[in-house]
Design a protein around this motif. Structure first.
Motif, PDB file in Angstrom:
ATOM      1  N   ALA B  65     -18.304   9.394   3.255  1.00  0.00           N
ATOM      2  CA  ALA B  65     -18.096   8.835   1.906  1.00  0.00           C
ATOM      3  C   ALA B  65     -19.429   8.389   1.302  1.00  0.00           C
ATOM      4  N   GLN B  66     -20.281   7.803   2.123  1.00  0.00           N
ATOM      5  CA  GLN B  66     -21.596   7.361   1.624  1.00  0.00           C
ATOM      6  C   GLN B  66     -22.414   8.544   1.133  1.00  0.00           C
ATOM      7  N   PHE B  67     -22.467   9.594   1.947  1.00  0.00           N
ATOM      8  CA  PHE B  67     -23.247  10.781   1.571  1.00  0.00           C
ATOM      9  C   PHE B  67     -22.639  11.493   0.351  1.00  0.00           C
ATOM     10  N   ALA B  68     -21.308  11.421   0.256  1.00  0.00           N
ATOM     11  CA  ALA B  68     -20.641  12.096  -0.869  1.00  0.00           C
ATOM     12  C   ALA B  68     -20.593  11.213  -2.116  1.00  0.00           C
ATOM     13  N   ARG B  69     -21.097  10.001  -2.013  1.00  0.00           N
ATOM     14  CA  ARG B  69     -21.155   9.017  -3.117  1.00  0.00           C
ATOM     15  C   ARG B  69     -19.752   8.694  -3.647  1.00  0.00           C
ATOM     16  N   ILE B  70     -18.798   8.665  -2.741  1.00  0.00           N
ATOM     17  CA  ILE B  70     -17.425   8.327  -3.143  1.00  0.00           C
ATOM     18  C   ILE B  70     -17.172   6.867  -2.773  1.00  0.00           C
ATOM     19  N   PRO B  71     -16.719   6.043  -3.729  1.00  0.00           N
ATOM     20  CA  PRO B  71     -16.471   4.624  -3.395  1.00  0.00           C
ATOM     21  C   PRO B  71     -15.347   4.492  -2.376  1.00  0.00           C
ATOM     22  N   LEU B  72     -15.583   3.690  -1.367  1.00  0.00           N
ATOM     23  CA  LEU B  72     -14.576   3.571  -0.294  1.00  0.00           C
ATOM     24  C   LEU B  72     -13.419   2.641  -0.669  1.00  0.00           C
ATOM     25  N   LYS B  73     -13.702   1.702  -1.566  1.00  0.00           N
ATOM     26  CA  LYS B  73     -12.683   0.691  -1.872  1.00  0.00           C
ATOM     27  C   LYS B  73     -11.349   1.295  -2.346  1.00  0.00           C
ATOM     28  N   PRO B  74     -11.380   2.195  -3.352  1.00  0.00           N
ATOM     29  CA  PRO B  74     -10.082   2.764  -3.770  1.00  0.00           C
ATOM     30  C   PRO B  74      -9.421   3.605  -2.680  1.00  0.00           C
ATOM     31  N   LEU B  75     -10.244   4.245  -1.830  1.00  0.00           N
ATOM     32  CA  LEU B  75      -9.658   5.043  -0.746  1.00  0.00           C
ATOM     33  C   LEU B  75      -8.999   4.129   0.286  1.00  0.00           C
ATOM     34  N   PHE B  76      -9.683   3.004   0.600  1.00  0.00           N
ATOM     35  CA  PHE B  76      -9.104   2.022   1.532  1.00  0.00           C
ATOM     36  C   PHE B  76      -7.781   1.493   0.972  1.00  0.00           C
ATOM     37  N   ALA B  77      -7.798   1.176  -0.333  1.00  0.00           N
ATOM     38  CA  ALA B  77      -6.586   0.616  -0.961  1.00  0.00           C
ATOM     39  C   ALA B  77      -5.439   1.617  -0.885  1.00  0.00           C
ATOM     40  N   SER B  78      -5.732   2.889  -1.192  1.00  0.00           N
ATOM     41  CA  SER B  78      -4.672   3.910  -1.139  1.00  0.00           C
ATOM     42  C   SER B  78      -4.162   4.069   0.286  1.00  0.00           C
ATOM     43  N   THR B  79      -5.087   4.009   1.264  1.00  0.00           N
ATOM     44  CA  THR B  79      -4.691   4.174   2.666  1.00  0.00           C
ATOM     45  C   THR B  79      -3.795   3.018   3.103  1.00  0.00           C
ATOM     46  N   LEU B  80      -4.188   1.805   2.745  1.00  0.00           N
ATOM     47  CA  LEU B  80      -3.401   0.639   3.179  1.00  0.00           C
ATOM     48  C   LEU B  80      -1.994   0.656   2.586  1.00  0.00           C
ATOM     49  N   LYS B  81      -1.863   1.257   1.393  1.00  0.00           N
ATOM     50  CA  LYS B  81      -0.530   1.317   0.761  1.00  0.00           C
ATOM     51  C   LYS B  81       0.421   2.209   1.548  1.00  0.00           C
ATOM     52  N   VAL B  82      -0.124   3.206   2.243  1.00  0.00           N
ATOM     53  CA  VAL B  82       0.733   4.158   2.976  1.00  0.00           C
ATOM     54  C   VAL B  82       1.027   3.664   4.391  1.00  0.00           C
ATOM     55  N   LEU B  83       0.185   2.772   4.904  1.00  0.00           N
ATOM     56  CA  LEU B  83       0.321   2.335   6.307  1.00  0.00           C
ATOM     57  C   LEU B  83       1.674   1.714   6.686  1.00  0.00           C
ATOM     58  N   PRO B  84       2.336   0.972   5.787  1.00  0.00           N
ATOM     59  CA  PRO B  84       3.624   0.381   6.202  1.00  0.00           C
ATOM     60  C   PRO B  84       4.604   1.365   6.818  1.00  0.00           C
ATOM     61  N   MET B  85       4.489   2.662   6.457  1.00  0.00           N
ATOM     62  CA  MET B  85       5.405   3.655   7.037  1.00  0.00           C
ATOM     63  C   MET B  85       5.158   3.787   8.541  1.00  0.00           C
ATOM     64  N   ILE B  86       3.886   3.712   8.940  1.00  0.00           N
ATOM     65  CA  ILE B  86       3.567   3.799  10.373  1.00  0.00           C
ATOM     66  C   ILE B  86       3.889   2.464  11.037  1.00  0.00           C
ATOM     67  N   LEU B  87       3.685   1.393  10.289  1.00  0.00           N
ATOM     68  CA  LEU B  87       3.991   0.048  10.794  1.00  0.00           C
ATOM     69  C   LEU B  87       5.456  -0.044  11.217  1.00  0.00           C
ATOM     70  N   LEU B  88       6.322   0.608  10.441  1.00  0.00           N
ATOM     71  CA  LEU B  88       7.768   0.591  10.721  1.00  0.00           C
ATOM     72  C   LEU B  88       8.074   1.108  12.130  1.00  0.00           C
ATOM     73  N   ILE B  89       7.388   2.189  12.506  1.00  0.00           N
ATOM     74  CA  ILE B  89       7.628   2.774  13.830  1.00  0.00           C
ATOM     75  C   ILE B  89       6.865   1.985  14.892  1.00  0.00           C
ATOM     76  N   GLY B  90       5.678   1.514  14.529  1.00  0.00           N
ATOM     77  CA  GLY B  90       4.829   0.848  15.520  1.00  0.00           C
ATOM     78  C   GLY B  90       5.284  -0.527  15.942  1.00  0.00           C
ATOM     79  N   PHE B  91       5.897  -1.277  15.019  1.00  0.00           N
ATOM     80  CA  PHE B  91       6.141  -2.690  15.317  1.00  0.00           C
ATOM     81  C   PHE B  91       7.189  -2.929  16.407  1.00  0.00           C
ATOM     82  N   LEU B  92       7.970  -1.896  16.718  1.00  0.00           N
ATOM     83  CA  LEU B  92       8.994  -2.056  17.755  1.00  0.00           C
ATOM     84  C   LEU B  92       8.379  -2.072  19.158  1.00  0.00           C
ATOM     85  N   HIS B  93       7.220  -1.446  19.313  1.00  0.00           N
ATOM     86  CA  HIS B  93       6.633  -1.275  20.641  1.00  0.00           C
ATOM     87  C   HIS B  93       6.353  -2.570  21.400  1.00  0.00           C
TER      88      HIS B  93
END
Lengths: 348, 279
Positions: B65-93
């Protein structure tokens, strides 16, 4: 029901990628050879409609929640199963890349779970035979939607367990997945049925099955019924009867045991050792059960393992049969036309 | 902001990132696709309880991302929004798997390790996915598919769906807005409108699709022969992908944190030993 990359092992991901690519290649061949197939641009815009329609919230009376339409079945009804499968695969790719609904590695799994079952199992084996009579068309859509989603949900459980990324017991996972997807399937089916019903009234020419299946094509119906019975029988045999499979060695193993004292032959060669090590690494269900390290020990785990391998084996055999059939058909298309015969004759 | 406008905004943002001028953006699209695919495949090949071993894999998306000059903040935000789907399966463990597991001297329930590992893998794979599409955009992806000999019918269908989605989302937004205003601000469709509203849009869409198809055919459109040339692989492309693959594989075979830790311990131990001797 989209699977994330984190839940998939590279082996399972690669296997389903291959299966999806093979099905996709077959569909492309079929679309290119089918003269009356729907044009690409039209398929594109209908695919976009299915994607956009996911944004519409339908209120479900009495529950306070909302649902959305089932894309695979609707596309199959409007475009036919082959172009429907391709459109659905493209939608899933957009969802995976732009919305992380799924992922790159798990793309094959998602196409298989969400597009293959609806386009090639639910649509031809449930919807088409039942929807021949207009009165049963809505029930056919609901039933096909439920069946497609149930098969998809079951596949998710199988793929996750085969990947070994989670330690959820098979029974618990199945109990979590199947009932919720039964409810979702009913809602999706109902919504799709209402929309198709509306289109059937206002623009009946858009509904594909009426022109695709002639009423007098009894042979096709019989074939579909036989296929449905085969799948059901394979699942019952693999899933239930395998519980009673003998744990004693088979004839060959028994003979070897009498001679050598063990059911497995040992070899000192380095090649044999190398391939044994590779097999041990890649075998997902050694001796038709879960790997010892991946499940708790005990008879119930072993039984689930046997059921699991039985169903998986049955499904894989079925897929293998389909792929062989497709391979033969693809090969036969490449044959040069015999002078004096039409292209259609060669296809058949 | 309604869901449809949010979706449209997300498409446009990825397209904007793909227009940034950087050395990474100039690489062959298939190379970027292969880099992302290899990263995701090797990351997911770690055992279910791997946690510390995943740490070096944070370097790849951050540096890319640094070399491609793409800001990481919006990518992090988009990623965190999708994570709850994995959280659903993970939290039972943590509740289901209470067997003890060890990471060095750390002792914890195996379920917790699986949960953390699942979340980390989920985060990194989704982040890499978003990063890849931010570099390629739809044009790059189409070029990558073309150079990988994917049948034109499929990638034309893919591109057409993508382009139409933008148009349809706007049409859908207008229709739903009109419905909302005329129905006393109902957020969802009631049973009476289940068929007529989406069915109406569907018929309109179908007719529009036919018109577009005819217009394209009149202008010589043939999905089997798409226009545009295929970019050739250059030496920087090959150097980049070889370097990327070697690092990704190296970190899969050798755990960098463990190697660094053992070097540090050996160095400190040696230093302490010398200190004792000198003292």
């Amino acid at each position: 029901m989209h699977m994330a990359d984190a839940l998939i092992s590279p082996q399972v991901g690669a296997a389903l990628w291959i299966a999806t690519a093979a099905t996709g290649a077959y569909c492309i061949k079929k679309v290119q050879h089918d003269e009356c197939e729907t044009p690409t641009a039209l398929a594109g815009i209908l695919g976009a409609f299915v994607f956009a329609a996911q944004m519409i919230n339908f209120s479900i009376p009495g529950t306070g929640s909302s649902g959305h339409i089932g894309g695979g079945l609707l596309l199959s009804i409007l475009l036919g199963p082959h172009l429907g499968f391709l459109a659905m695969s493209a939608i899933l790719l957009i969802q995976a890349l732009f919305f992380a609904d799924g992922g790159l590695l798990s793309y094959g799994c998602n196409v298989f779970n969400l597009a293959f079952y609806t386009c090639f199992i639910a649509y031809p084996l449930i919807y088409k035979p039942l929807a021949k009579k207009e009165k049963r068309s809505k029930a056919a859509i609901v039933l096909a939607s439920v069946a497609g989603l149930q098969l998809g949900a079951f596949s998710v459980v199988l793929e996750t367990l085969l990947s070994g990324k989670t330690e959820l017991p098979f029974g618990t996972f199945i109990l979590l997945m199947q009932p919720i997807h039964l409810a979702i399937g009913l809602v999706e089916g109902l919504l799709t049925a209402v929309i198709v019903g509306y289109v059937q009234k206002t623009a009946p020419q858009l509904i594909r099955h009426t022109e695709r299946i002639p009423e007098n094509d009894k042979a096709a119906t019989v074939r579909q019924k036989i296929m449905a019975l085969f799948i059901l029988a394979a699942l019952i045999t693999g899933g239930l009867i395998s519980w009673f499979a003998s744990e004693n060695p088979d004839g060959l193993e028994w003979s070897i045991a009498k001679v050598t004292g063990s059911t497995e032959l040992s070899s000192a060669s380095s090649t044999h050792a190398l391939f044994s090590a590779i097999q041990e690494k890649i075998a997902i269900l050694p001796d038709y059960s879960f790997k010892a390290s991946e499940t708790s020990s005990g008879q119930s785990a072993s039984r689930f393992g046997t059921t699991f391998s039985g169903i998986t084996g049955a499904l894989l055999t079925f897929v293998l049969l389909l792929l062989t059939n497709l391979g033969i058909k693809t090969f036969s298309w490449r044959k040069k036309p015999v002078p004096g015969s039409t292209q259609r004759d060669n296809l058949d | 902001m309604t869901t449809s406008t949010k979706q449209g905004y997300r498409f446009r943002r990825f397209e904007e990132f793909a227009c940034i001028s950087s050395r990474i953006h100039q690489f062959h699209p298939a190379v970027i696709l292969l880099a992302a695919f290899s990263y995701i495949t090797l990351l997911t090949s770690f055992p279910a309880t791997a946690v510390i071993e995943l740490a070096p894999y944070f370097l790849f998306p951050i540096l890319l991302a640094q070399f491609a000059r793409i800001p990481l903040k919006p990518l992090f935000a988009s990623t965190l929004k999708v994570l709850p789907m994995i959280l659903l399966i993970g939290f039972l463990h943590p509740f289901l798997d209470k067997e003890l597991a060890y990471h060095g001297s750390m002792e914890l329930n195996r379920g917790w390790f699986i949960f953390i590992s699942l979340m980390l893998k989920g985060f990194l794979t989704i982040l890499m996915n978003f990063l890849m599409i931010s570099i390629l955009g739809i044009g790059g992806l189409q070029k990558a598919m073309k150079s990988m000999k994917i049948p034109p019918l499929f990638f034309m269908l893919f591109t057409l769906i993508y382009r139409y989605i933008m148009l349809l989302l706007e049409d859908l937004y207008r229709t739903l807005r009109a419905y909302e205003l005329r129905s006393g601000r109902k957020p969802r469709l009631t049973r009476n409108e289940w068929g007529s509203l989406p069915g109406g849009i569907l018929i309109r869409t179908y007719e529009q699709g036919l018109r577009v198809q005819h217009a394209m055919e009149l202008r010589g459109f043939n999905p089997a022969h798409p226009y545009g040339s295929v970019q050739k692989l250059s030496i920087p492309d090959i150097v980049f992908i070889m370097l990327w693959l070697s690092l990704v594989v190296l970190f899969r075979i050798y755990s960098l944190p463990e190697v660094l830790g053992s070097v540090l311990v050996a160095f400190c131990g040696e230093g302490a030993g010398l200190g004792v001797l000198h003292g």
